[in-house]
Write a protein that holds these residues in place. Structure first.
Motif, PDB file in Angstrom:
ATOM      1  N   TRP A 166       0.818  -1.216   0.000  1.00 54.06           N
ATOM      2  CA  TRP A 166       0.000   0.000   0.000  1.00 54.06           C
ATOM      3  C   TRP A 166       0.849   1.261   0.000  1.00 54.06           C
ATOM      4  O   TRP A 166       0.526   2.238  -0.686  1.00 54.06           O
ATOM      5  CB  TRP A 166      -0.952  -0.029   1.188  1.00 54.06           C
ATOM      6  N   LEU A 213       1.843   2.149  -3.460  1.00 54.11           N
ATOM      7  CA  LEU A 213       0.714   2.726  -4.199  1.00 54.11           C
ATOM      8  C   LEU A 213       0.449   4.162  -3.752  1.00 54.11           C
ATOM      9  O   LEU A 213       0.161   5.033  -4.573  1.00 54.11           O
ATOM     10  CB  LEU A 213      -0.538   1.877  -4.005  1.00 54.11           C
ATOM     11  N   GLU A 214       0.547   4.410  -2.444  1.00 51.85           N
ATOM     12  CA  GLU A 214       0.349   5.762  -1.912  1.00 51.85           C
ATOM     13  C   GLU A 214       1.386   6.734  -2.478  1.00 51.85           C
ATOM     14  O   GLU A 214       1.043   7.862  -2.835  1.00 51.85           O
ATOM     15  CB  GLU A 214       0.446   5.753  -0.376  1.00 51.85           C
ATOM     16  N   TYR A 272       0.534   7.395  -6.108  1.00 49.77           N
ATOM     17  CA  TYR A 272      -0.685   8.201  -6.192  1.00 49.77           C
ATOM     18  C   TYR A 272      -0.406   9.650  -5.778  1.00 49.77           C
ATOM     19  O   TYR A 272      -0.961  10.585  -6.350  1.00 49.77           O
ATOM     20  CB  TYR A 272      -1.780   7.580  -5.328  1.00 49.77           C
ATOM     21  N   ARG A 299      -1.312  13.084  -7.686  1.00 48.96           N
ATOM     22  CA  ARG A 299      -2.266  13.934  -6.965  1.00 48.96           C
ATOM     23  C   ARG A 299      -1.786  15.386  -6.868  1.00 48.96           C
ATOM     24  O   ARG A 299      -2.588  16.279  -6.624  1.00 48.96           O
ATOM     25  CB  ARG A 299      -2.504  13.351  -5.576  1.00 48.96           C
ATOM     26  N   ASP A 331      -8.608  15.618  -5.778  1.00 53.15           N
ATOM     27  CA  ASP A 331      -8.991  14.220  -5.985  1.00 53.15           C
ATOM     28  C   ASP A 331      -9.116  13.513  -4.639  1.00 53.15           C
ATOM     29  O   ASP A 331      -8.480  13.911  -3.653  1.00 53.15           O
ATOM     30  CB  ASP A 331      -7.963  13.499  -6.857  1.00 53.15           C
ATOM     31  N   SER A 370      -8.836  10.514  -1.668  1.00 54.00           N
ATOM     32  CA  SER A 370      -7.709   9.714  -1.198  1.00 54.00           C
ATOM     33  C   SER A 370      -7.663   8.401  -1.979  1.00 54.00           C
ATOM     34  O   SER A 370      -8.635   8.017  -2.638  1.00 54.00           O
ATOM     35  CB  SER A 370      -7.859   9.419   0.295  1.00 54.00           C
ATOM     36  N   LEU A 371      -6.561   7.712  -1.894  1.00 58.99           N
ATOM     37  CA  LEU A 371      -6.417   6.441  -2.610  1.00 58.99           C
ATOM     38  C   LEU A 371      -7.417   5.411  -2.096  1.00 58.99           C
ATOM     39  O   LEU A 371      -7.970   4.639  -2.881  1.00 58.99           O
ATOM     40  CB  LEU A 371      -4.987   5.914  -2.486  1.00 58.99           C
ATOM     41  N   GLN A 372      -7.679   5.420  -0.803  1.00 58.97           N
ATOM     42  CA  GLN A 372      -8.681   4.499  -0.243  1.00 58.97           C
ATOM     43  C   GLN A 372     -10.039   4.712  -0.903  1.00 58.97           C
ATOM     44  O   GLN A 372     -10.672   3.761  -1.357  1.00 58.97           O
ATOM     45  CB  GLN A 372      -8.850   4.717   1.262  1.00 58.97           C
ATOM     46  N   LEU A 401     -10.731   6.244  -3.698  1.00 57.92           N
ATOM     47  CA  LEU A 401     -10.652   5.938  -5.121  1.00 57.92           C
ATOM     48  C   LEU A 401     -10.787   4.438  -5.373  1.00 57.92           C
ATOM     49  O   LEU A 401     -11.579   4.012  -6.217  1.00 57.92           O
ATOM     50  CB  LEU A 401      -9.334   6.457  -5.697  1.00 57.92           C
ATOM     51  N   MET A 402     -10.044   3.622  -4.637  1.00 62.91           N
ATOM     52  CA  MET A 402     -10.095   2.167  -4.836  1.00 62.91           C
ATOM     53  C   MET A 402     -11.464   1.606  -4.457  1.00 62.91           C
ATOM     54  O   MET A 402     -11.998   0.740  -5.149  1.00 62.91           O
ATOM     55  CB  MET A 402      -8.996   1.465  -4.035  1.00 62.91           C
ATOM     56  N   ASP A 447      -4.623   4.474   6.931  1.00 60.28           N
ATOM     57  CA  ASP A 447      -3.800   4.175   5.761  1.00 60.28           C
ATOM     58  C   ASP A 447      -2.594   3.320   6.120  1.00 60.28           C
ATOM     59  O   ASP A 447      -2.192   2.458   5.356  1.00 60.28           O
ATOM     60  CB  ASP A 447      -3.309   5.455   5.095  1.00 60.28           C
TER      61      ASP A 447
END
Length: 139
Positions: free
Chosen positions: A21, A24-25, A28, A32, A38, A40-42, A44-45, A75
């Motif tokens: 993770w 990926l963060e 991202y 961003r 946009d 957060s990645l959480q 978005l997924m 996170d």
């Protein structure tokens, strides 16, 4: 193409395809910078996986919970995408608070439950003292 998107979602959940993770963060976060508004990645997924009927309800519910909280301190606890989806499925339910006096002899209800896991299940002896009856599942 809808079928391609389903295959991509399926591949993202394969255990052998999991990327940590924090990686990926970091990736991202680079993208961003150009789009600061946009989600957060959480979020978005979870939004991506709400398009998949078997996961739609749990992902949508968990995303709503995260948006209501408006902080994403969890996170650090996410390991990878599959772990995020697992978390959305096994998301802890609201703590049981007895309103009736007959539940006062339930010894396992804690005054301060563990925030992460909720109340722990007590030992069998404690349950037996509270009046729970046990039966063997074997013939």
């Amino acid at each position: 193409m809808d079928c391609m998107f389903q295959h991509i979602c399926h591949d993202l959940l394969l255990l052998e395809n999991q990327i940590p993770w924090f990686v990926l963060e970091c990736l991202y976060a680079i993208t961003r910078k150009s789009y600061p508004h946009d989600p957060s990645l959480q979020i978005l997924m979870l939004t991506v996986f709400t398009s998949q009927p078997p996961l739609a309800h749990s992902c949508k519910f968990y995303a709503g919970y995260l948006l209501d909280r408006n902080d994403h301190d969890d996170d650090e606890m996410i390991l990878h995408i599959l772990d995020l989806i697992r978390t959305s499925i096994v998301f802890p339910f609201k703590e049981f608070v007895p309103s009736d006096t007959k539940y006062k002899k339930c010894l396992w209800i804690k005054k301060k439950p563990n925030k992460k896991y909720g109340s722990e299940i007590p030992p069998a002896a404690t349950l037996s003292q509270a009046g729970i009856k046990f039966e063997s599942g074997l013939p």
